[in-house]
Each structure stands twice: as structure tokens, then as C-alpha cells.
Design a protein around this motif. Structure first.
Motif, PDB file in Angstrom:
ATOM      1  N   GLU A 325      28.153   5.980  97.958  1.00 51.40           N
ATOM      2  CA  GLU A 325      27.075   6.862  97.506  1.00 51.40           C
ATOM      3  C   GLU A 325      27.491   8.318  97.376  1.00 51.40           C
ATOM      4  N   VAL A 326      28.706   8.669  97.780  1.00 52.47           N
ATOM      5  CA  VAL A 326      29.099  10.072  97.839  1.00 52.47           C
ATOM      6  C   VAL A 326      29.039  10.754  96.469  1.00 52.47           C
ATOM      7  N   SER A 327      28.588  11.990  96.486  1.00 51.20           N
ATOM      8  CA  SER A 327      28.571  12.838  95.292  1.00 51.20           C
ATOM      9  C   SER A 327      28.881  14.255  95.745  1.00 51.20           C
ATOM     10  N   VAL A 328      29.821  14.897  95.057  1.00 56.83           N
ATOM     11  CA  VAL A 328      30.260  16.230  95.461  1.00 56.83           C
ATOM     12  C   VAL A 328      30.075  17.204  94.301  1.00 56.83           C
ATOM     13  N   PRO A 329      29.296  18.260  94.478  1.00 57.11           N
ATOM     14  CA  PRO A 329      29.120  19.245  93.395  1.00 57.11           C
ATOM     15  C   PRO A 329      30.459  19.804  92.913  1.00 57.11           C
ATOM     16  N   GLY A 330      30.691  19.751  91.601  1.00 52.60           N
ATOM     17  CA  GLY A 330      31.892  20.342  91.026  1.00 52.60           C
ATOM     18  C   GLY A 330      33.163  19.560  91.238  1.00 52.60           C
ATOM     19  N   ARG A 331      33.054  18.314  91.684  1.00 50.75           N
ATOM     20  CA  ARG A 331      34.229  17.465  91.838  1.00 50.75           C
ATOM     21  C   ARG A 331      33.994  16.217  90.987  1.00 50.75           C
ATOM     22  N   THR A 332      34.681  16.110  89.863  1.00 47.37           N
ATOM     23  CA  THR A 332      34.449  15.052  88.865  1.00 47.37           C
ATOM     24  C   THR A 332      32.947  14.814  88.688  1.00 47.37           C
ATOM     25  N   GLU A 333      32.229  15.916  88.535  1.00 53.11           N
ATOM     26  CA  GLU A 333      30.767  15.858  88.408  1.00 53.11           C
ATOM     27  C   GLU A 333      30.367  15.667  86.946  1.00 53.11           C
ATOM     28  N   LYS A 334      29.769  14.520  86.642  1.00 55.92           N
ATOM     29  CA  LYS A 334      29.341  14.218  85.273  1.00 55.92           C
ATOM     30  C   LYS A 334      27.931  14.760  85.054  1.00 55.92           C
ATOM     31  N   LEU A 335      27.747  15.496  83.964  1.00 54.76           N
ATOM     32  CA  LEU A 335      26.435  16.047  83.642  1.00 54.76           C
ATOM     33  C   LEU A 335      25.603  15.017  82.881  1.00 54.76           C
ATOM     34  N   ASP A 336      24.338  14.954  83.219  1.00 59.29           N
ATOM     35  CA  ASP A 336      23.428  14.022  82.557  1.00 59.29           C
ATOM     36  C   ASP A 336      22.908  14.685  81.284  1.00 59.29           C
ATOM     37  N   LEU A 337      23.503  14.329  80.151  1.00 59.89           N
ATOM     38  CA  LEU A 337      23.206  14.996  78.884  1.00 59.89           C
ATOM     39  C   LEU A 337      22.926  13.977  77.786  1.00 59.89           C
ATOM     40  N   PRO A 338      22.093  14.326  76.811  1.00 58.75           N
ATOM     41  CA  PRO A 338      21.790  13.408  75.697  1.00 58.75           C
ATOM     42  C   PRO A 338      22.859  13.480  74.604  1.00 58.75           C
ATOM     43  N   LEU A 339      24.096  13.139  74.953  1.00 54.65           N
ATOM     44  CA  LEU A 339      25.226  13.234  74.031  1.00 54.65           C
ATOM     45  C   LEU A 339      25.935  11.891  73.943  1.00 54.65           C
ATOM     46  N   LYS A 468      31.056  40.241  90.940  1.00 50.32           N
ATOM     47  CA  LYS A 468      30.766  38.845  90.657  1.00 50.32           C
ATOM     48  C   LYS A 468      29.494  38.763  89.824  1.00 50.32           C
ATOM     49  N   TYR A 469      29.582  38.022  88.733  1.00 53.26           N
ATOM     50  CA  TYR A 469      28.448  37.850  87.830  1.00 53.26           C
ATOM     51  C   TYR A 469      28.014  36.383  87.853  1.00 53.26           C
ATOM     52  N   HIS A 470      26.698  36.168  87.878  1.00 51.02           N
ATOM     53  CA  HIS A 470      26.199  34.789  87.919  1.00 51.02           C
ATOM     54  C   HIS A 470      26.692  34.020  86.697  1.00 51.02           C
ATOM     55  N   TYR A 471      27.252  32.837  86.964  1.00 45.98           N
ATOM     56  CA  TYR A 471      27.756  31.996  85.871  1.00 45.98           C
ATOM     57  C   TYR A 471      27.853  30.562  86.381  1.00 45.98           C
ATOM     58  N   ASP A 472      26.909  29.749  85.971  1.00 47.96           N
ATOM     59  CA  ASP A 472      26.877  28.351  86.368  1.00 47.96           C
ATOM     60  C   ASP A 472      27.085  27.504  85.118  1.00 47.96           C
ATOM     61  N   GLU A 473      28.181  26.758  85.068  1.00 45.31           N
ATOM     62  CA  GLU A 473      28.502  25.991  83.859  1.00 45.31           C
ATOM     63  C   GLU A 473      27.448  24.943  83.520  1.00 45.31           C
ATOM     64  N   ARG A 474      26.754  24.440  84.526  1.00 46.57           N
ATOM     65  CA  ARG A 474      25.688  23.468  84.253  1.00 46.57           C
ATOM     66  C   ARG A 474      24.591  24.136  83.418  1.00 46.57           C
ATOM     67  N   GLU A 475      24.241  25.359  83.834  1.00 46.38           N
ATOM     68  CA  GLU A 475      23.221  26.111  83.107  1.00 46.38           C
ATOM     69  C   GLU A 475      23.711  26.476  81.707  1.00 46.38           C
ATOM     70  N   ILE A 476      24.969  26.886  81.597  1.00 46.41           N
ATOM     71  CA  ILE A 476      25.536  27.286  80.300  1.00 46.41           C
ATOM     72  C   ILE A 476      25.491  26.129  79.320  1.00 46.41           C
ATOM     73  N   VAL A 477      25.913  24.947  79.766  1.00 48.41           N
ATOM     74  CA  VAL A 477      25.926  23.774  78.877  1.00 48.41           C
ATOM     75  C   VAL A 477      24.516  23.455  78.393  1.00 48.41           C
TER      76      VAL A 477
END
Length: 483
Positions: A325-339, A468-477
């Protein structure tokens, strides 16, 4: 508590005042000093705490611990103690002030260039499967009794660390897993702490530079220190420097691995696009395990977590459930996207980690493997062309971009990466702005492609010119896709 008690076990001299002064707390930041605290002056890489001794006195501290002379007139009501290393003194005082809270639960410390965060998270999921009270400390967050706290560094400063341990003990925590960085060991952040189990996963060239380690040898030597402050050590015997670690250890040693004889070993490995399976072999049983993350390197991470849990007596069913069940933020993390392609975020930011990631994924991806990455500024420049060559060799297409340039010009870093890329036949493009680079990767994607956004992982910022400026790739995508 008496000041002299906080100095127990250390060599020091009383420059002025009484060493038996009663103190109400320990502080290393003059902004937070309260009445009758002892203020410990830390000579840091950015600022020198000795310069703030007057501020601490003004706010009511009754004693100072220093490692060099103060250029100010200290009131007779304030005790000054001098020792050779105030970082060590701070850690020692913190352990004693909080009454060695780490003795009240089982504590595992994980070190290694790669895998620390993942192993800690694997243990977290095992703890949750077993329904025990637990805490974790690491790069992504600290968790105390299910309360998640943001963290500033992999291994907290010693005062914050012992305070966190104290809070965990106060919540009747039973098990704690924490990341122990080489910097944390070098700067005495875990001095005085005794670990029940120390885990060594691997080492590769990283964290070498003016503000980190002076050489690889220094980096390795600091990793090895963990195994002089733990009861049992668990070593990845397949790592090239495993024997150096074993030779330098003073604790009982267990081993784990795949290719060499070990106390805990994996065989029957089966790789999938999004997971990996293996047989977990222990001194008393063999059990099939599924890790909810891909790649052979996650077999090693899974072995480390499973072996730690085994040594602590966890039921194999709980170990298996946690790994599945393990899930680690930012480690081979797949985004749930309609692609019709897949977007994955990973923290790979060194040559070894990028090689492991891309070589494993290349075997399994049904379409093209597209890699987007950059290199951090003010860090080891020799890694940049190495990573360029790795991407050019293993990815079908690479987008070279910016990643925490700090005080350097992003274009210069990108040019360094390109030197390695040009040694290959790999196709690539250079786009300095990371958001524009992600946009390009998304717009040019083909069905079944795997787009790996490497380097940022769990980070939610970009560091440039001291800010440091806020930058979250999940949000960017999601913003780029308007979802």
C-alpha cells in the motif's frame, strides 16, 4: 535544571560565573530566548551565533555556551562556559534537558544517498498496517501521532530533534523511523542519540561541495558514524562500500541484498510498470512481497524496511500489507490526469538516482520515455554532464530545464548538462523556464508516452538568488491542462 548537568560528559571550562546555575531551557536562536535560558552560540555556515550573545543576554538568558571568545562585556550575573564544539554541546544539552526521550520507544535511523525517504515511508505504512503508535522524521514531513508537520531539513537540528522525540514519547509512541543525513551526522544533530537499528542503504557521489562535504571520503566517513550510535546495524551488502561500513561499525550487524549472501535477501523478482514483486527471505520464513512502486531499487528499499520490521518482531502479514500500500510523495508519483500518456514526478537529482529511474522505466514503458530535468546551482558541477549523458542514453527524448539555480545563471547550468548530452545520440531541447518546459513536454506527448518530471519530487518551491518561490509541479501540470 542545573547548567552543569547539561554539560555532563563534555570537556569545558567555566570562563565566568557559576556552573551550578539553574536554567529553564536550552536555546540556539536569540529570537526565542526566554528568562533564565542557556543560549548556545553556534558558528554556522550562514551566521555566527556568537554575534547574537548580547541579544540573548538582553532577553534574559543567564548563561552562554561558546566555542570562541566573545567581543562584549558579559554581566557578572551571566555564566559563560567554553567548549570546543558548541554543536556537540547543544545536542548533549538537548538530550539531557528532554531526558533522553528516544529511550522510550523503538528508533530506526536510515542513511544512504538514495532511498532514505522511501524506506521511512515504507515503515510508516507497515506501522499503520500493524496499528501501532508511530512517528516519522524526514525530508518530506515529520509525523507525530498522525499529525503531519512540515520540515525544513532531512535531519532536524539537535534541539528540535530532541523536542520532537519528547513530544512523540509524550504521545506514547511505540516506533519511530527517521532519516539520518550525512550532514546531520557531521554537524552532530544526532549526537547523544542511541538508535535501536541503523540502516545503510547505499552511497554514491553527492553532497560534495563548499557547504557540504569536502570529499567523497568525508561523505562516507560521516555515513559510517551512524553505526557507532546504534544497537544493531542493517547493511545493504550489495553496495560497493558495504564492507567499509561493516568494518567501521561497532554494533551487531545484519545484512540484506539481492546479489550476495545476506541475512535477508530477495529473489524471484518480477517487475511491472507500476510495482515490483519479490520473495522476502528471512532466517525463519519466506514470503512473497509486492511493493507499490516500480524498479529494482525499490526491492532494496523494501528489503530494508521489511528487515527492520522483522527485527522488531512485526507479523509478516503487516509487513506485506504495508509494502503493498505504500505511496511516497515525489517518488515515482503518477499523476491522475485525463491523458493518453502518463506523467510521473520523481526526486531523482543525482547521476545514480537518474540512472536507476530511467533504466528501470525504459524496460517497461509502452511508448516513449520523455525525461525533463535540470541540476541544482551551487552544487557539484561534475554531476551535470554525467546526468546529461545518462538522460541522452536512456530517454527517448529529453527536455533540459532549470532546477533550483540558487546563485548561478540557469543557462550556465543547462549548458553544463548539454556537454554530457552531446556525447550521446539522444534527442533533446533546452527550455530554461521550467513551466514552459513542462508545457512543451505535455503538448508534444504521444499516446502511451511516459513523461518523467525529475528533480523536484516532493519539493514545492524553486530556489533562486537567495529566495524560495512557491512551485509545485502537480499544480503547474493541472494549471497547464486547465483541470
Amino acid at each position: 535544571m542545573l547548567l552543569s548537568k547539561l554539560m555532563a560528559g563534555l570537556e569545558y571550562e567555566v570562563v565566568s560565573g557559576a556552573k551550578d546555575r539553574e536554567v529553564t531551557g536550552v536555546c540556539d536562536d536569540s529570537r526565542f530566548v526566554t528568562k533564565d535560558n542557556v543560549f548556545v552560540c553556534i558558528d554556522g555556515t550562514v551566521t555566527d551565533g556568537h554575534q547574537y550573545a548580547a541579544d540573548a543576554i538582553e532577553k534574559g538568558c543567564n548563561s552562554l555556551i561558546v566555542q570562541k571568545s566573545l567581543h562584549l562585556s558579559v554581566p557578572s550575573t551571566v555564566t559563560v562556559i567554553k567548549t570546543s564544539d558548541t554543536r556537540k554541546a547543544l545536542a548533549n544539552a538537548a538530550c539531557i534537558f528532554y531526558d533522553k526521550p528516544f529511550e522510550k520507544f523503538k528508533l530506526a535511523g536510515i542513511t544512504g544517498t538514495k532511498g532514505k525517504t522511501t524506506i521511512v515511508y515504507m515503515l510508516r505504512y507497515i506501522f499503520e498496517a500493524a496499528r501501532v503508535r508511530y512517528g516519522i522524521i524526514g525530508t518530506i514531513s515529520n509525523i507525530v501521532n498522525h499529525v503531519v508537520r512540515k520540515t525544513g531539513r532531512t535531519t532536524p537540528e539537535s534541539l528540535q530533534l530532541q523536542k520532537t522525540f519528547y513530544e512523540m514519547a509524550d504521545e506514547d509512541t511505540q516506533y519511530v523511523a527517521m532519516e539520518v543525513s550525512s550532514q546531520g551526522l557531521m554537524l552532530h544533530r544526532v549526537y547523544g542519540t542511541l538508535f535501536d537499528i541503523g540502516v545503510y542503504n547505499n552511497i554514491s557521489r553527492a553532497h560534495i561541495g563548499p557547504k557540504e562535504h569536502e570529499s567523497f571520503e568525508d561523505y562516507l566517513a560521516n555515513k559510517i558514524k551512524l553505526f557507532s550510535i546504534c544497537k544493531e546495524g542493517l547493511i545493504n551488502v550489495d553496495d560497493a562500500h558495504a564492507q567499509d561500513v561493516i568494518s567501521g561499525a561497532t554494533c551487531k550487524i545484519y545484512t540484506y541484498g539481492i546479489n550476495h549472501k545476506a541475512d535477508f535477501f530477495a529473489d524471484g523478482i518480477t517487475k511491472f510498470y507500476d510495482k515490483v514483486e519479490f520473495d522476502f527471505n528471512t532466517p525463519t520464513y519466506k514470503k512473497r512481497m509486492t511493493v507499490n512502486m516500480p524498479g529494482k531499487y525499490n526491492v532494496y528499499n523494501g528489503l530494508a524496511a521489511a528487515a527492520t520490521a522483522y527485527l522488531w518482531g512485526f507479523d509478516p502479514e503487516f509487513i506485506a500489507k504495508g509494502l503493498a500500500e505504500v505511496s511516497v510523495p515525489g517518488r515515482t508519483e503518477k499523476l491522475d490526469l485525463p491523458l493518453d500518456c502518463t506523467v510521473m514526478i520523481d526526486y531523482a537529482h543525482s547521476p545514480d538516482s537518474l540512472l536507476n529511474l530511467l533504466s528501470e522505466l525504459k524496460e517497461l514503458v509502452p511508448g516513449r520515455l520523455v525525461c525533463l530535468f535540470g541540476c541544482g546551482g551551487d552544487r557539484d558541477r561534475t554531476m551535470r554532464p554525467m546526468m546529461g549523458e545518462i538522460a541522452g542514453t536512456h530517454a527517448d527524448f529529453t527536455v533540459i530545464t532549470s532546477d533550483n539555480p540558487r546563485t548561478e545563471k540557469p543557462e550556465n547550468i543547462i549548458n553544463d548538462i548539454e556537454e554530457g548530452m552531446l556525447k550521446t545520440k539522444g534527442k533533446y531541447i533546452k527550455i530554461t523556464d521550467r513551466t514552459e518546459a513542462i508545457k512543451y513536454a505535455l503538448e508534444s506527448a504521444l499516446p502511451n508516452d511516459l513523461i518523467v518530471l525529475a528533480g523536484k519530487g516532493h519539493e514545492d518551491y524553486i530556489e533562486s538568488n537567495g529566495k524560495k518561490y512557491h512551485y509545485d509541479e502537480r499544480e503547474i501540470v493541472r494549471e497547464l491542462l486547465k483541470i
